[in-house]
Design a protein around this motif. Sequence first.
Motif, mmCIF file in Angstrom:
data_model
loop_
_atom_site.group_PDB
_atom_site.id
_atom_site.type_symbol
_atom_site.label_atom_id
_atom_site.label_comp_id
_atom_site.label_asym_id
_atom_site.label_seq_id
_atom_site.Cartn_x
_atom_site.Cartn_y
_atom_site.Cartn_z
ATOM 1 N N VAL A 62 -3.595 -35.754 23.229
ATOM 2 C CA VAL A 62 -3.140 -37.118 23.517
ATOM 3 C C VAL A 62 -3.007 -37.305 25.021
ATOM 4 C CG1 VAL A 62 -1.300 -38.806 23.211
ATOM 5 C CG2 VAL A 62 -1.892 -37.293 21.341
ATOM 6 N N ARG A 63 -2.410 -36.293 25.666
ATOM 7 C CA ARG A 63 -2.158 -36.412 27.097
ATOM 8 C C ARG A 63 -3.458 -36.518 27.895
ATOM 9 N NH1 ARG A 63 2.783 -33.321 29.457
ATOM 10 N NH2 ARG A 63 3.624 -34.833 28.025
ATOM 11 N N SER A 64 -4.491 -35.811 27.455
ATOM 12 C CA SER A 64 -5.742 -35.851 28.211
ATOM 13 C C SER A 64 -6.557 -37.096 27.872
ATOM 14 C CB SER A 64 -6.555 -34.583 27.938
ATOM 15 O OG SER A 64 -6.925 -34.558 26.585
ATOM 16 N N GLY A 65 -5.986 -38.008 27.092
ATOM 17 C CA GLY A 65 -6.640 -39.296 26.876
ATOM 18 C C GLY A 65 -7.671 -39.316 25.773
ATOM 19 N N THR A 76 -36.165 -44.937 26.770
ATOM 20 C CA THR A 76 -35.479 -44.709 25.489
ATOM 21 C C THR A 76 -34.536 -45.858 25.170
ATOM 22 O OG1 THR A 76 -35.446 -42.447 26.238
ATOM 23 C CG2 THR A 76 -34.337 -42.894 24.179
ATOM 24 N N GLU A 133 -32.988 -37.522 25.824
ATOM 25 C CA GLU A 133 -34.279 -38.186 25.650
ATOM 26 C C GLU A 133 -35.035 -38.419 26.957
ATOM 27 O OE1 GLU A 133 -31.533 -39.795 24.174
ATOM 28 O OE2 GLU A 133 -32.065 -40.245 22.096
ATOM 29 N N PHE A 135 -26.651 -39.155 21.000
ATOM 30 C CA PHE A 135 -27.748 -39.180 21.969
ATOM 31 C C PHE A 135 -28.265 -37.779 22.197
ATOM 32 C CE2 PHE A 135 -25.331 -42.912 23.912
ATOM 33 C CZ PHE A 135 -26.008 -43.811 23.131
ATOM 34 N N VAL A 155 -20.543 -42.469 19.373
ATOM 35 C CA VAL A 155 -21.919 -42.893 19.647
ATOM 36 C C VAL A 155 -22.599 -41.884 20.560
ATOM 37 C CG1 VAL A 155 -23.345 -44.728 20.623
ATOM 38 C CG2 VAL A 155 -21.240 -45.312 19.437
ATOM 39 N N ARG A 156 -21.826 -41.427 21.568
ATOM 40 C CA ARG A 156 -22.386 -40.559 22.602
ATOM 41 C C ARG A 156 -22.937 -39.260 22.005
ATOM 42 N NH1 ARG A 156 -17.938 -39.930 25.992
ATOM 43 N NH2 ARG A 156 -18.316 -41.994 26.812
ATOM 44 N N TYR A 174 -7.288 -39.910 22.743
ATOM 45 C CA TYR A 174 -7.051 -40.943 21.736
ATOM 46 C C TYR A 174 -7.195 -42.349 22.318
ATOM 47 C CZ TYR A 174 -5.467 -37.491 18.386
ATOM 48 O OH TYR A 174 -5.424 -36.455 17.502
ATOM 49 N N ASP A 175 -7.501 -42.426 23.614
ATOM 50 C CA ASP A 175 -7.589 -43.741 24.239
ATOM 51 C C ASP A 175 -8.843 -44.477 23.811
ATOM 52 O OD1 ASP A 175 -5.330 -43.012 25.410
ATOM 53 O OD2 ASP A 175 -6.104 -42.813 27.446
ATOM 54 N N ASP A 176 -9.935 -43.782 23.707
ATOM 55 C CA ASP A 176 -11.184 -44.405 23.286
ATOM 56 C C ASP A 176 -11.723 -43.575 22.133
ATOM 57 O OD1 ASP A 176 -13.627 -45.495 22.927
ATOM 58 O OD2 ASP A 176 -14.464 -44.847 24.848
ATOM 59 N N TYR A 182 -13.984 -44.717 19.975
ATOM 60 C CA TYR A 182 -15.283 -45.169 19.489
ATOM 61 C C TYR A 182 -16.469 -44.573 20.251
ATOM 62 C CZ TYR A 182 -19.165 -48.064 18.128
ATOM 63 O OH TYR A 182 -20.379 -48.478 17.663
ATOM 64 N N THR A 183 -16.430 -44.682 21.585
ATOM 65 C CA THR A 183 -17.592 -44.283 22.374
ATOM 66 C C THR A 183 -18.059 -42.851 22.116
ATOM 67 O OG1 THR A 183 -16.511 -45.640 24.041
ATOM 68 C CG2 THR A 183 -18.627 -44.695 24.628
ATOM 69 N N TYR A 200 2.797 -40.001 20.288
ATOM 70 C CA TYR A 200 3.627 -38.793 20.375
ATOM 71 C C TYR A 200 4.675 -38.791 19.281
ATOM 72 C CZ TYR A 200 1.764 -37.592 24.981
ATOM 73 O OH TYR A 200 0.959 -37.238 26.017
ATOM 74 N N ARG A 228 1.430 -44.152 25.475
ATOM 75 C CA ARG A 228 1.033 -43.343 24.322
ATOM 76 C C ARG A 228 2.249 -42.864 23.535
ATOM 77 N NH1 ARG A 228 -2.398 -40.120 28.394
ATOM 78 N NH2 ARG A 228 -4.290 -41.355 28.547
#
Lengths: 69, 794
Positions: free
Chosen positions: A26-29, B44, A46, A43, A39-40, A31-33, A35-36, B169, B165
Amino acid sequence: MSVIYVLLAISITVALAFFAAFVFSVRSGQYDDTYTPSVRMLFEDEIVDDADKTNQDNNLIKQKKSTNQ
Amino acid sequence: MANMTCYHCGDDCGRHKVHFDDKDFCCNGCKTVYEIFTSNGLSTFYEIEAAAGTTPKEVRKKYDFLDNEEIAEKLLEFNEDGVQVVSLSIPSIHCSSCIWVLENLNRLHGAIASSQVDFPKKTIRVTYKTKDFSLKSLVLLLGSIGYEPYISLEAYNKKKNRVDRSLIYKLGVAGFAFGNVMLLSFPEYFEVEEFWLDQYKLVFRWLMFAFSVPVVFYASQDYFISAYKGLRSKLLNIDVPIALGVLTLFLRSTVDIIFDLGSGFFDSLTGLVFFLLLGKFFQQKTYAYLSFERDYKSYFPIAVTRLGENDKEENIQIYKIKVGDRILIRNQEIIPVDCILIKGDAEIDYSFVTGESQAVFRKSGDKLFAGGRQLSGVMEVEVLRSVSQSYLTQLWSNSVFSKDKVSQFQTLTDSIGKRFTLAVLSIALVATTFWLFYMPSMALNVFTAVLIIACPCAIALAAPFTLGNMLRIFGRHKFYLKNTNVIERLSKIDTAIFDKTGTLTTAQKETILYEGVELTADEKALLKTTLRASNHPLSRSLYGILKSNEIMTLDEFNEHTGKGIEGRVNDRSIKVGSAAYVGKEQSPSMTSTAVYVSSDEDIKGRFVFKNTYRDGVSKIFGELENKFQLGVLSGDNDGEKEQLQNLLPSNANILFNQKPEDKLEYIKQLQKENNVLMVGDGLNDAGALAQSDVGVAISENINVFSPACDGILDASNLTRLPTFLELSKNSIKIIKLCFIFSLCYNIVGLYFAVTGQLEPVIAAILMPLSSISIVVFATLCTNFIGRKLKIFES
C-alpha cells in the motif's frame, strides 16, 4: 503440549510477515492505480529495433518538423 | 470511397482526404503522427487497437510560457542533476494503444528515460534528462502525436497532496485481526471440556485481546470521532450506537477474560469493524479522472504573453498581471482578466461566462471580460483589473462555493440512527432494571449484551452498499456522481431547473434557415466555393448544408476578419458576412445569429442560425412534468421563447437574460420551499449548480471542462435523466427494506440479550449473518432495478 507455543509463534510470525507485505504494497502505491498494470502486462516487446537505429538521424529531423509545425 | 475512415483517428475522411503509404487520413495532422510512429518503430500502436489515435492540434507558441523557469519549476515534481520528473494530465488517453505508445516515449526522444501512464487518472509521469530537452519540448512532443497535455492554472496552484490511504490500512488491520481472532476463538465455540483446551485457553484469549487492540484504537477510530462530533453538536447519528457497541464489546470482553467469565466477543468485535470498513470502502467509488471541484482555475491558462517595452514579448504567470499591463491574446486563448481591446479584431465567445452561444465582435476601445475565448487572430489588450478582481472570478468569492452540501444534509441512515439509539438505550435500561430486581448479578451482563447485539452493523451497511452499487450502475450509464450522498439528495428532488444553451441545446449541430430571394444555381456554386476557402465556424457549418456540387476556381478571395468574406469569379462577386459588411442595416429586433449574402453588391437574403434542441428534450419534459415542477433559466435572449413554451408544460417558468448571479438567486428563492435540481453546463451556471440541492453538469465530452457540480451527465444520456431520478427514489426504498430486515435480526438478537442467554457464539453467528445477508440483498436489489437502464439501451 507446549509445542502449541511454538506453533502459535510460527503462525503469528507468518501472519505478521504477510501483514507487513500488505502495508509495504500500500505504501509503495501499488493500490493507487489498479487498472493500468493489468493492461501493461499484456504488452510484449513489439518494438522493431532496427527501425529505431537506422532512422536515428531521420527522427531528429522529423522531431523538429513535428514540434515546430 | 464515400465512407473512408482515417487510419489514425477513425474519423470520416471527408473532403480533404490525405493519401499516404496506401492508407487514408482525414488530415495532415493525422498523417504526420502516423509518419512519426512508423518511422520510430511504433507502428504496433495501430495493431493494439485500430484507429485509436487523436488528431493533433496546432500548439505552436501556446506553450512558450514553459520556457519561464519559475513556472516550469512549479509543475515539476523533481528537478535535480539534469533530471526532471513531471506528471502531466492528458485528457485524450482512452485505450490500451495510448498506454502503449505513451510508455514507449523514449523511442521518440533519447532524452526521455521512462514514462508511466496512470490510466484511471489519465496522467503520465515522465522522467527525462534536461540535456538538450526540456519540459516545453516534452509538451510539444506529446502535442505533436495528439496527446496534448492539459496544463491549467489549477495544476500551477496544486499543493503536493498526499494520497489518503488510511482507509486501506484500516481495512487491512481489521481484516488481518478478524481472520486471526476467528481462528483463535474457534476451539471455544464447541465448549468441549478438553484438558488441553482448558489449559491453553488463557493464551488464546489474550492473543485475541492483543489482535483486537489495534482494531478498536486504530481501525475504528473514525466511528468514535464521528460519534463524538455528532454528540457535541447534539446529533445522534448512526455512529453513536456503533461506537457504543464497539466500546462495550471491547470492555465486556476484556472484563470477561480477566475474571475468566467467558471467552469474550473479540471475534464479533473484529468482524463488525471489518464489515463496516468494507462498506465504507465500497461506498468510496471515485472517478479519478473527473473533477467535481473545478472552478475558473482549471479553465484559465497559467501564463500569458506580456508586451514589455519596445513590444518585447515575455511570458508571465497570470497572477503577476498588473493593471495597465499590455498583454497579447492569441487565437483560441482565454482572456484571463478584464481588459480593454487596443489592437486587433476581437471575436469573443463568452459561452462559458454567460451561456450566450454566439460569439460577439468587439472593436478597439471596447471592454472585454475575463473568461471569454478569442476566436479570430491575435489581439492586444490593456489590463483593467487583476485576475482575482475580475468580473468572472468574483463570482467565486460568493459564499455558496465554500458551502458543504454533505454535512448539511441529514441522511436516511442518520435519521434512523437517532430513533434506533433511543430505542436501544431504553430497551437496555428497562431490561437492566428488571434484572436488577430479579437477579442483580445478571444486570450488567444483560445491559452490555443489549448494547452489543443492537450494534447496528446491518443498518450501517445498507446505505453504503445500496448507494455504492447504484453509483456504479449510474457510472456505467455515463452519469458520474461525486459521492453516494448525491443519490439520497436526488431522491428528494421535487423541482428541476434547466439551463438552455449547451444543456437543452447542442453546439454539435445547428439548424440553418434561408430567408430572402432565392439564389440562382450559379450564385449557389460561387457561394459554396467562397465558403470553402474560409475557416470561420459559421462558414464551415454553412458550407456543410449547401447542396451545390460545382466547385469553381476563385479569381479572388478576401477574408475580412470579424466582418465577412468575399469571393470573385470572372466579373461576378459574392459577399457573405455581417449585415454591416454586405451593406444592410441590422434590424434591431433580430435576436438570432444571421449571415447575410449579397451577390454583385445586391443583397439577396440571410442565413439564420438556430440552436438545435437535443433529441428527446420534449420526451424528458413529458416524463418529468407529472412529478416535478420544471423551469428553464437561460443566459440567452428570448428569441426562442415560443419554441420553449411548446416543449415545456404550461406551468413551467421560463426566464431569459439571466446572469450567473440571477440564476443563483432564483435557485435560492426556490429552495425556500423546494428541493431543487439544477442541470447546467458552463461556468455561467456554476453559482446555480453550487447553490442547488443537486447540481448536474451536462457534458459533451466528460474529459473537458465542466464546472463544479455534484454529478456529470454525458449529453448522450440526457434523455435518461427521468430514469436516473426514479432509480434514486427506488434506492431509498431498498434501503428502507434493508432496515426492516436488519430490525428483524435485531429483535432475535435482543431476545437472547434481554433473557440473559447471549453466548459469544450466538453473537459471532448473528452479526456476520445479518451483515452479509443485508449486503447480498442490497446488491441484488440494486442490480435488479438497475436493469431498467439496460432495457432502455436495447
